[in-house]
Design a protein around this motif. Structure first.
Motif, PDB file in Angstrom:
ATOM      1  N   SER A  26      12.766  -3.664   0.534  1.00  0.00           N
ATOM      2  CA  SER A  26      11.371  -3.476   0.141  1.00  0.00           C
ATOM      3  C   SER A  26      10.799  -2.175   0.699  1.00  0.00           C
ATOM      4  CB  SER A  26      10.522  -4.657   0.606  1.00  0.00           C
ATOM      5  OG  SER A  26      10.413  -4.687   2.020  1.00  0.00           O
ATOM      6  N   LEU A  27      11.423  -1.647   1.751  1.00  0.00           N
ATOM      7  CA  LEU A  27      10.951  -0.404   2.357  1.00  0.00           C
ATOM      8  C   LEU A  27      11.639   0.827   1.784  1.00  0.00           C
ATOM      9  CD1 LEU A  27      10.837  -1.540   6.100  1.00  0.00           C
ATOM     10  CD2 LEU A  27       8.904  -1.272   4.553  1.00  0.00           C
ATOM     11  N   VAL A  28      12.898   0.669   1.375  1.00  0.00           N
ATOM     12  CA  VAL A  28      13.694   1.805   0.897  1.00  0.00           C
ATOM     13  C   VAL A  28      13.661   1.845  -0.627  1.00  0.00           C
ATOM     14  CG1 VAL A  28      15.988   2.850   0.875  1.00  0.00           C
ATOM     15  CG2 VAL A  28      15.181   1.665   2.925  1.00  0.00           C
ATOM     16  N   VAL A  62       0.842  -1.205   0.000  1.00  0.00           N
ATOM     17  CA  VAL A  62       0.000   0.000   0.000  1.00  0.00           C
ATOM     18  C   VAL A  62       0.872   1.247   0.000  1.00  0.00           C
ATOM     19  CG1 VAL A  62      -1.766   1.264   1.283  1.00  0.00           C
ATOM     20  CG2 VAL A  62      -1.870  -1.229   1.144  1.00  0.00           C
ATOM     21  N   GLU A  63       1.975   1.190   0.731  1.00  0.00           N
ATOM     22  CA  GLU A  63       2.915   2.309   0.758  1.00  0.00           C
ATOM     23  C   GLU A  63       3.601   2.495  -0.590  1.00  0.00           C
ATOM     24  OE1 GLU A  63       6.015   5.057   1.828  1.00  0.00           O
ATOM     25  OE2 GLU A  63       3.993   4.680   2.547  1.00  0.00           O
ATOM     26  N   ARG A  64       4.172   1.402  -1.129  1.00  0.00           N
ATOM     27  CA  ARG A  64       4.832   1.452  -2.433  1.00  0.00           C
ATOM     28  C   ARG A  64       4.982   0.020  -2.951  1.00  0.00           C
ATOM     29  NH1 ARG A  64      10.201   1.315  -4.713  1.00  0.00           N
ATOM     30  NH2 ARG A  64      10.965   0.615  -2.679  1.00  0.00           N
ATOM     31  N   PRO A  65       4.293  -0.349  -4.027  1.00  0.00           N
ATOM     32  CA  PRO A  65       4.402  -1.718  -4.538  1.00  0.00           C
ATOM     33  C   PRO A  65       5.821  -2.012  -5.026  1.00  0.00           C
ATOM     34  CG  PRO A  65       2.471  -0.614  -5.455  1.00  0.00           C
ATOM     35  CD  PRO A  65       3.288   0.433  -4.771  1.00  0.00           C
ATOM     36  N   THR A  66       6.373  -3.134  -4.579  1.00  0.00           N
ATOM     37  CA  THR A  66       7.695  -3.570  -5.015  1.00  0.00           C
ATOM     38  C   THR A  66       7.659  -5.069  -5.246  1.00  0.00           C
ATOM     39  OG1 THR A  66       8.469  -3.935  -2.744  1.00  0.00           O
ATOM     40  CG2 THR A  66       8.847  -1.760  -3.693  1.00  0.00           C
ATOM     41  N   LEU A  67       8.490  -5.533  -6.166  1.00  0.00           N
ATOM     42  CA  LEU A  67       8.573  -6.962  -6.433  1.00  0.00           C
ATOM     43  C   LEU A  67       9.168  -7.714  -5.246  1.00  0.00           C
ATOM     44  CD1 LEU A  67       8.275  -9.345  -8.380  1.00  0.00           C
ATOM     45  CD2 LEU A  67      10.519  -8.755  -9.335  1.00  0.00           C
ATOM     46  N   LEU A  96      19.777 -12.678   4.834  1.00  0.00           N
ATOM     47  CA  LEU A  96      19.230 -12.319   3.525  1.00  0.00           C
ATOM     48  C   LEU A  96      17.808 -11.804   3.644  1.00  0.00           C
ATOM     49  CD1 LEU A  96      19.451 -12.290   0.439  1.00  0.00           C
ATOM     50  CD2 LEU A  96      18.722 -14.674   0.437  1.00  0.00           C
ATOM     51  N   GLY A  97      16.990 -12.443   4.488  1.00  0.00           N
ATOM     52  CA  GLY A  97      15.619 -11.977   4.664  1.00  0.00           C
ATOM     53  C   GLY A  97      15.558 -10.577   5.243  1.00  0.00           C
ATOM     54  N   ALA A  98      16.425 -10.289   6.215  1.00  0.00           N
ATOM     55  CA  ALA A  98      16.443  -8.946   6.804  1.00  0.00           C
ATOM     56  C   ALA A  98      16.836  -7.892   5.771  1.00  0.00           C
ATOM     57  CB  ALA A  98      17.393  -8.920   8.000  1.00  0.00           C
ATOM     58  N   VAL A  99      17.827  -8.218   4.927  1.00  0.00           N
ATOM     59  CA  VAL A  99      18.268  -7.257   3.904  1.00  0.00           C
ATOM     60  C   VAL A  99      17.159  -7.032   2.873  1.00  0.00           C
ATOM     61  CG1 VAL A  99      19.881  -6.942   1.995  1.00  0.00           C
ATOM     62  CG2 VAL A  99      20.718  -7.701   4.214  1.00  0.00           C
ATOM     63  N   LEU A 100      16.509  -8.109   2.441  1.00  0.00           N
ATOM     64  CA  LEU A 100      15.427  -7.959   1.461  1.00  0.00           C
ATOM     65  C   LEU A 100      14.256  -7.172   2.039  1.00  0.00           C
ATOM     66  CD1 LEU A 100      15.374 -11.488  -0.224  1.00  0.00           C
ATOM     67  CD2 LEU A 100      16.299  -9.363  -1.139  1.00  0.00           C
ATOM     68  N   ALA A 101      13.945  -7.395   3.320  1.00  0.00           N
ATOM     69  CA  ALA A 101      12.870  -6.629   3.946  1.00  0.00           C
ATOM     70  C   ALA A 101      13.203  -5.143   3.969  1.00  0.00           C
ATOM     71  CB  ALA A 101      12.615  -7.156   5.357  1.00  0.00           C
ATOM     72  N   ALA A 102      14.459  -4.816   4.277  1.00  0.00           N
ATOM     73  CA  ALA A 102      14.863  -3.411   4.264  1.00  0.00           C
ATOM     74  C   ALA A 102      14.793  -2.823   2.860  1.00  0.00           C
ATOM     75  CB  ALA A 102      16.275  -3.277   4.830  1.00  0.00           C
ATOM     76  N   THR A 145      -0.745   5.739  -4.317  1.00  0.00           N
ATOM     77  CA  THR A 145       0.066   5.171  -3.243  1.00  0.00           C
ATOM     78  C   THR A 145       0.355   6.260  -2.215  1.00  0.00           C
ATOM     79  OG1 THR A 145       2.179   5.664  -4.332  1.00  0.00           O
ATOM     80  CG2 THR A 145       1.182   3.518  -4.792  1.00  0.00           C
ATOM     81  N   PHE A 146       0.631   5.835  -0.979  1.00  0.00           N
ATOM     82  CA  PHE A 146       0.971   6.792   0.075  1.00  0.00           C
ATOM     83  C   PHE A 146       2.270   7.522  -0.249  1.00  0.00           C
ATOM     84  CE2 PHE A 146      -1.986   4.313   2.743  1.00  0.00           C
ATOM     85  CZ  PHE A 146      -2.691   5.350   3.314  1.00  0.00           C
ATOM     86  N   ARG A 147       3.265   6.774  -0.743  1.00  0.00           N
ATOM     87  CA  ARG A 147       4.548   7.412  -1.029  1.00  0.00           C
ATOM     88  C   ARG A 147       4.412   8.401  -2.179  1.00  0.00           C
ATOM     89  NH1 ARG A 147      10.003   4.044  -0.674  1.00  0.00           N
ATOM     90  NH2 ARG A 147       8.995   3.803   1.348  1.00  0.00           N
ATOM     91  N   GLY A 148       3.632   8.067  -3.195  1.00  0.00           N
ATOM     92  CA  GLY A 148       3.415   9.004  -4.292  1.00  0.00           C
ATOM     93  C   GLY A 148       2.744  10.283  -3.822  1.00  0.00           C
ATOM     94  N   ALA A 149       1.772  10.155  -2.914  1.00  0.00           N
ATOM     95  CA  ALA A 149       1.103  11.348  -2.389  1.00  0.00           C
ATOM     96  C   ALA A 149       2.080  12.228  -1.610  1.00  0.00           C
ATOM     97  CB  ALA A 149      -0.065  10.926  -1.496  1.00  0.00           C
ATOM     98  N   ARG A 150       2.955  11.616  -0.818  1.00  0.00           N
ATOM     99  CA  ARG A 150       3.928  12.399  -0.071  1.00  0.00           C
ATOM    100  C   ARG A 150       4.917  13.082  -1.010  1.00  0.00           C
ATOM    101  NH1 ARG A 150       4.307   7.725   3.031  1.00  0.00           N
ATOM    102  NH2 ARG A 150       6.487   7.444   2.427  1.00  0.00           N
ATOM    103  N   ARG A 151       5.306  12.388  -2.083  1.00  0.00           N
ATOM    104  CA  ARG A 151       6.241  13.008  -3.034  1.00  0.00           C
ATOM    105  C   ARG A 151       5.608  14.209  -3.725  1.00  0.00           C
ATOM    106  NH1 ARG A 151       8.804   7.434  -5.543  1.00  0.00           N
ATOM    107  NH2 ARG A 151      10.565   7.312  -4.085  1.00  0.00           N
ATOM    108  N   LEU A 152       4.347  14.104  -4.108  1.00  0.00           N
ATOM    109  CA  LEU A 152       3.685  15.247  -4.738  1.00  0.00           C
ATOM    110  C   LEU A 152       3.605  16.429  -3.764  1.00  0.00           C
ATOM    111  CD1 LEU A 152       0.749  13.719  -6.811  1.00  0.00           C
ATOM    112  CD2 LEU A 152       2.880  14.683  -7.649  1.00  0.00           C
ATOM    113  N   THR A 153       3.232  16.140  -2.535  1.00  0.00           N
ATOM    114  CA  THR A 153       3.126  17.216  -1.542  1.00  0.00           C
ATOM    115  C   THR A 153       4.475  17.887  -1.302  1.00  0.00           C
ATOM    116  OG1 THR A 153       1.305  16.037  -0.472  1.00  0.00           O
ATOM    117  CG2 THR A 153       2.403  17.753   0.805  1.00  0.00           C
TER     118      THR A 153
END
Length: 515
Positions: free
Chosen positions: A381-383, A75-80, A373-379, A461-469
């Motif tokens: 997905s957020l950044v 919901v924040e930002r779709p990523t693979l 590896l899971g911790a790095v991939l989780a990070a 997306t939430f991130r897109g809205a914040r970027r526009l603002t």
């Protein structure tokens, strides 16, 4: 584990169709946005509703919560990467009630692979099982019997309809106007794949027997204490030579020999040296297994520790090469990923050394590396790595007094909305007229693309809205210039065969309201 109610199976086809129908409404033939997270969130909630055993298993419940968290990340930002982590957690959750409490990562990898391989066949296997159950039920009609009953009325009705159509022009006209509905092949494929995925979650398949994790490969031909000792002496000497050269030229900043540039020295060695470190780790895993005679020899253990330390220093030198190359040129997503990969390689080498010194099992080594590896991939997905690259490039470009190369507007434009805020911040600095025009053009393109996506309730997306603002606030603090009209190349330069018209008055940036 208690057996499910006999009628519980009947709810699962309807639930699977409902999940795919929701995904069709939210995702098919539309830009991907927050709706991906909503569609993903429906899967764990439906699985929990139809499989109450998931709520009574600690691992299943933890995996379900992790899957819901990764769904909210979409919901924040779709990523693979985030979507893959979501699906992995969801698969672990539905398989957990059938797994043992002491299962390691190796067995879980086999379990997940088995689920993925069997998922396309699972609906058909369940149909076969359902037919066998109906045979055992007794007087109930089977599907084959129902089809036999329908053959005569269908064939007979079609024959008489054709005769009446030949005799009556009104019936003939009506029959000719009948058309079968057209099949939308992409949508049909979407539904097939979606039903397979939903059925794999609602009716997961597993097995009881798994391949054991080999703790050792036995005595390999030609591998003895003497051969391993000599090999480690040779390897340590060669690595000392390479690390000494890196100390002399990379770490100390000494001038390179004539004809060799720093960029060439840094760029050529990055990937081969990482391959060297990986081969070194493989050698230690194969030739020095915990408990083997070679691993117990004190001299060999000291040489191994020295060699792994040299390997870690080699990886650090490789990372420094990449950082020097980034400073001389620019930062990209691929180079960030390469630095992350180097960090994982260094950690893996340190864990291999720890395993050898402490006698840890292969399952411990695999599990620890998988957790890292899971911790790095989780990070990741957020950044947004694209936004990180754009921010670094606009702050270190030569045009703004940085030590890097000239600003690559083409690459920033290719990042799209990820570079929008960085471009807006760059416009606040004093820039040459030509570069300011190119930056304004790239910012306009990125803003329009993001505003177009945000105007759709599916792609929002939430991130897109914040970027526009954020971009609107930055532009409001300056007097943005409108880019000159006319066709441009990838880097934003006007094509020379066109004469630009007078610049238009600046237009305020506006975005669509949040849905």
């Amino acid at each position: 584990m208690p057996r499910p109610a006999p009628y519980s199976f009947l709810f699962k086809p309807a639930a699977a169709a409902g999940l795919v129908g929701l995904a069709d409404l939210m995702l098919f033939d539309h830009e991907i946005g927050w709706t991906l997270g909503l569609a993903a969130l429906a899967f764990p909630l439906t699985a929990l509703a139809l499989q109450p055993a998931l709520g009574r298993n600690r691992l299943a419940l933890a995996a379900l919560l992790a899957a819901c968290a990764f769904a909210l990340v979409q919901v924040e930002r779709p990523t693979l990467v985030g979507l893959l982590l979501f699906w992995t957690c969801l698969c672990v959750a539905v398989l957990a009630p059938r797994a043992g409490r002491a299962d390691d990562v190796w067995r879980w990898a086999q379990r997940l692979a088995f689920l993925g391989i069997c998922s396309p066949l699972a609906p058909w296997l369940d149909l076969v099982r359902l037919e066998k159950a109906r045979k055992r039920a007794g007087p109930r009609r089977r599907i084959r019997d129902v089809l036999l009953v329908l053959i005569l009325p269908i064939v007979g009705g079609a024959m008489f309809l054709s005769l009446f159509a030949a005799a009556n022009p009104l019936i003939e006209s009506a029959v000719e106007n009948l058309r079968l509905p057209e099949i939308d092949a992409p949508r049909a494929l979407f539904w097939i794949l979606g039903l397979i995925a939903a059925w794999a979650i609602l009716r997961p398949r597993t097995r009881r027997k798994w391949l054991p994790l080999p703790e050792g490969l036995g005595t390999l031909p030609g591998v003895s204490a003497a051969s391993v000792t000599l090999s480690l002496l040779v390897f340590n000497a060669l690595f000392a030579l390479q690390n000494g050269l890196d100390l002399a030229f990379l770490w100390s900043g000494a001038p390179l020999p004539a004809g060799v540039t720093l960029a060439e020295y840094a760029h050529r060695g990055a990937y081969p040296l990482i391959a060297t470190a990986l081969l070194a780790g493989l050698f230690v895993l194969v030739a020095l297994q915990p408990g083997s005679p070679t691993a117990e020899a004190p001299l060999i253990r000291r040489l191994v520790v020295l060699w792994i330390v040299q390997n870690i220093f080699l990886v650090a030198s490789t990372a420094l090469r990449t950082l020097d190359y980034i400073e001389a040129y620019s930062l990209t997503r691929l180079r960030i990923a390469a630095l992350i990969w180097m960090g994982l390689v260094a950690l893996g080498l340190a864990l291999i050394c720890w395993r050898l010194m402490r006698g840890k099992s292969a399952a411990w080594l695999i599990g620890t590396n998988a957790a890292a590896l899971g911790a790095v991939l989780a990070a990741c997905s957020l950044v947004d790595l694209g936004a990180v690259a754009a921010h670094w490039n606009v702050r270190h470009a030569r045009e703004v007094g940085g030590r890097g190369t000239a600003l690559d507007v083409c690459y920033l434009r290719g990042l799209g909305p990820a570079a929008l805020v960085s471009l807006a911040e760059l416009e606040r600095r004093p820039l040459p007229a030509g570069l300011a025009d190119r930056i304004a053009w790239a910012r306009d393109e990125a803003f329009e693309a993001l505003a177009r996506d945000q105007s759709s309730w599916r792609a929002w997306t939430f991130r897109g809205a914040r970027r526009l603002t954020r971009t609107e606030a930055l532009v409001a603090q300056t007097s943005p210039r409108s880019p000159l009209p006319g066709p441009r190349d990838c880097d934003g330069r006007l094509l020379p065969d066109r004469v630009p018209a007078a610049p238009a008055a600046p237009q305020p940036l506006t975005s669509q309201p949040r849905p």
